[in-house]
Scaffold this active site. Structure first.
Site, PDB file in Angstrom:
ATOM      1  N   GLY A 162      31.269  32.367  15.593  1.00  0.00           N
ATOM      2  CA  GLY A 162      31.076  31.708  14.294  1.00  0.00           C
ATOM      3  C   GLY A 162      32.402  31.575  13.563  1.00  0.00           C
ATOM      4  O   GLY A 162      32.781  30.493  13.102  1.00  0.00           O
ATOM      5  N   HIS A 163      33.117  32.695  13.471  1.00  0.00           N
ATOM      6  CA  HIS A 163      34.443  32.664  12.838  1.00  0.00           C
ATOM      7  C   HIS A 163      35.378  31.720  13.616  1.00  0.00           C
ATOM      8  O   HIS A 163      36.154  30.977  13.025  1.00  0.00           O
ATOM      9  CB  HIS A 163      35.075  34.050  12.835  1.00  0.00           C
ATOM     10  CG  HIS A 163      34.283  35.103  12.103  1.00  0.00           C
ATOM     11  ND1 HIS A 163      33.619  36.111  12.753  1.00  0.00           N
ATOM     12  CD2 HIS A 163      34.056  35.291  10.784  1.00  0.00           C
ATOM     13  CE1 HIS A 163      33.027  36.895  11.853  1.00  0.00           C
ATOM     14  NE2 HIS A 163      33.264  36.418  10.655  1.00  0.00           N
ATOM     15  N   GLN A 177      32.400  43.417  -3.026  1.00  0.00           N
ATOM     16  CA  GLN A 177      31.172  42.655  -2.802  1.00  0.00           C
ATOM     17  C   GLN A 177      30.056  43.490  -2.183  1.00  0.00           C
ATOM     18  O   GLN A 177      28.990  42.971  -1.885  1.00  0.00           O
ATOM     19  CB  GLN A 177      31.470  41.404  -1.973  1.00  0.00           C
ATOM     20  CG  GLN A 177      31.822  41.665  -0.527  1.00  0.00           C
ATOM     21  CD  GLN A 177      32.355  40.415   0.143  1.00  0.00           C
ATOM     22  OE1 GLN A 177      33.385  39.869  -0.228  1.00  0.00           O
ATOM     23  NE2 GLN A 177      31.617  39.917   1.132  1.00  0.00           N
ATOM     24  N   GLY A 217      31.250  29.076   6.567  1.00  0.00           N
ATOM     25  CA  GLY A 217      30.102  28.809   7.430  1.00  0.00           C
ATOM     26  C   GLY A 217      28.837  28.574   6.615  1.00  0.00           C
ATOM     27  O   GLY A 217      28.610  29.222   5.595  1.00  0.00           O
ATOM     28  N   ASP A 231      26.246  31.529   5.685  1.00  0.00           N
ATOM     29  CA  ASP A 231      26.132  32.095   4.337  1.00  0.00           C
ATOM     30  C   ASP A 231      26.026  30.919   3.360  1.00  0.00           C
ATOM     31  O   ASP A 231      26.966  30.621   2.617  1.00  0.00           O
ATOM     32  CB  ASP A 231      27.354  32.958   4.026  1.00  0.00           C
ATOM     33  CG  ASP A 231      27.477  34.107   5.002  1.00  0.00           C
ATOM     34  OD1 ASP A 231      26.938  35.171   4.738  1.00  0.00           O
ATOM     35  OD2 ASP A 231      28.099  33.913   6.074  1.00  0.00           O
ATOM     36  N   GLN A 274      26.621  31.410  -0.376  1.00  0.00           N
ATOM     37  CA  GLN A 274      28.059  31.634  -0.603  1.00  0.00           C
ATOM     38  C   GLN A 274      28.819  30.306  -0.600  1.00  0.00           C
ATOM     39  O   GLN A 274      29.673  30.058  -1.467  1.00  0.00           O
ATOM     40  CB  GLN A 274      28.606  32.559   0.481  1.00  0.00           C
ATOM     41  CG  GLN A 274      30.116  32.692   0.507  1.00  0.00           C
ATOM     42  CD  GLN A 274      30.563  33.721   1.524  1.00  0.00           C
ATOM     43  OE1 GLN A 274      30.526  34.914   1.273  1.00  0.00           O
ATOM     44  NE2 GLN A 274      30.974  33.268   2.688  1.00  0.00           N
TER      45      GLN A 274
HETATM   46  P1  AMP Z   1      32.194  37.171   7.273  1.00  0.00           P
HETATM   47  O1  AMP Z   1      33.281  37.731   8.125  1.00  0.00           O
HETATM   48  O2  AMP Z   1      30.814  37.575   7.698  1.00  0.00           O
HETATM   49  O3  AMP Z   1      32.443  37.362   5.799  1.00  0.00           O
HETATM   50  O4  AMP Z   1      32.214  35.606   7.495  1.00  0.00           O
HETATM   51  C1  AMP Z   1      33.379  34.855   7.295  1.00  0.00           C
HETATM   52  C2  AMP Z   1      33.054  33.389   7.402  1.00  0.00           C
HETATM   53  O5  AMP Z   1      32.498  33.108   8.679  1.00  0.00           O
HETATM   54  C3  AMP Z   1      32.008  32.942   6.360  1.00  0.00           C
HETATM   55  O6  AMP Z   1      32.367  31.663   5.858  1.00  0.00           O
HETATM   56  C4  AMP Z   1      30.748  32.866   7.185  1.00  0.00           C
HETATM   57  O7  AMP Z   1      29.797  31.959   6.684  1.00  0.00           O
HETATM   58  C5  AMP Z   1      31.284  32.402   8.521  1.00  0.00           C
HETATM   59  N1  AMP Z   1      30.325  32.733   9.593  1.00  0.00           N
HETATM   60  C6  AMP Z   1      29.820  33.957   9.883  1.00  0.00           C
HETATM   61  N2  AMP Z   1      28.919  33.863  10.890  1.00  0.00           N
HETATM   62  C7  AMP Z   1      28.848  32.545  11.215  1.00  0.00           C
HETATM   63  C8  AMP Z   1      28.091  31.809  12.169  1.00  0.00           C
HETATM   64  N3  AMP Z   1      27.210  32.383  12.992  1.00  0.00           N
HETATM   65  N4  AMP Z   1      28.282  30.467  12.228  1.00  0.00           N
HETATM   66  C9  AMP Z   1      29.160  29.844  11.405  1.00  0.00           C
HETATM   67  N5  AMP Z   1      29.912  30.498  10.481  1.00  0.00           N
HETATM   68  C10 AMP Z   1      29.759  31.824  10.386  1.00  0.00           C
END
Ligand code: AMP
Length: 281
Positions: free
Chosen positions: A36-37, A61, A147, A150, A153
């Site tokens: 995802g990242h 947060q 992403g 979220d 967000q």
């Molecule tokens: P996080 O590390 O969970 O704070 O996520 C960082 C970024 O990665 C945020 O913009 C999330 O929405 C995005 N993100 C996390 N998981 C996914 C996913 N499965 N698909 C797309 N983006 C993602």
């Protein structure tokens, strides 16, 4: 690829890039990176001359009793993933570098943050907005990538950037899933084998809701009912919320029209997972 631990190092590097007329894309994360990242970083790589990723588990947060301490961390593996995508700079500050003694300024919002995750995580978005604006001020990116995983967000950040005239373009990117449908998340690592299987109930239930909308159902209550009933068939699942809201304003809608977000948070055992889809009617 450079790893910076201080605000000053990032500022100096970006200043030199800007002097050369280069564009900067930015991907804020909490690390323990997955596909995802990676998809956000790839989008940033395509659109910009330079790519910055931040890896920072932001204490502000997390609410009391949430998973700040246990949140998974692996800088070495994260750095390898970033390097593979062609990230130019990782910003990995300690909390003390971000929040100096006496820190007392916050970014807050009077809408968008009260529904969905805001109900059970009342201080979460204040922490997200504050850290994201701080990161934007440090990195000064032309574009930043978030992403749809979220979704609330993403809507909150878009609103903040508009309201506060931040000169960064916000790009939303699609949810990346495991082959069996589970949305990728750093928190999936908390799931036991049995829970991992049970977690499929999120995406399966959303699929039923989506199919009902595609078949013409427009009543939010009916969609929520279809989804909730299906989640309840899974003994390990406990619903936090299932809701239907306008995507831009994150306010509940009775009738589905325009850009609508169908979102859920569900506990699988002790792990809280989120998932959603967006429809345009
Ligand atoms: P996080 O590390 O969970 O704070 O996520 C960082 C970024 O990665 C945020 O913009 C999330 O929405 C995005 N993100 C996390 N998981 C996914 C996913 N499965 N698909 C797309 N983006 C993602």
């Amino acid at each position: 690829m450079k790893i910076c631990y201080t605000v000053q190092e990032v500022r100096d590097t970006v200043k030199e890039w800007k002097r050369q007329g280069l564009t900067v894309g930015f991907v804020p994360t909490m690390g323990y990176l997955h596909e995802g990242h990676r998809s956000l970083m790839e989008a940033a790589r395509r659109d910009n001359d330079k790519v910055v990723a931040s890896i920072f588990v932001n204490p502000m947060q997390f609410g009391p009793g949430e998973d700040l301490e246990s949140y998974p961390r692996d800088l070495e593996k994260d750095a390898a993933l970033c390097e593979g995508v062609g990230v130019d700079l990782i910003f990995h500050p300690e909390p003390e570098e971000m929040y100096k003694e006496g820190f007392c300024t916050y970014v807050d919002m009077n809408g968008l943050t009260t529904e969905l995750c805001g109900k059970t995580r009342p201080i979460h978005f204040r922490g997200v907005q504050t850290v994201v604006l701080k990161l934007f001020n440090i990195v000064t990116p032309d574009r930043a990538y978030f992403g749809q995983k979220d979704a609330q967000q993403l809507a909150v950040i878009k609103r903040m950037v508009t309201d506060l005239n931040v000169g960064t373009e916000i790009i939303g990117c699609p949810i990346i899933r495991e082959e069996d449908g589970l949305a990728k998340s750093s928190r999936n690592t908390y799931l036991s084998k049995e829970e991992r299987q049970a977690a499929l109930i999120l995406s399966k239930s959303l699929k039923l809701g989506k199919e009902a909308i595609e078949a013409g159902e427009r009543d939010s209550k009916k969609i929520i009912e279809i989804i909730s009933k299906n989640i309840e068939t899974e003994p390990l699942a406990k619903i936090d919320y299932v809701d239907v809201v306008d995507f831009a304003t994150i306010t509940p809608v009775d009738i589905i029209k325009g850009e609508t977000l169908v979102a859920m948070a569900v506990y699988i055992g002790k792990t809280r997972l989120i998932d959603n889809f967006i429809v345009q009617i």
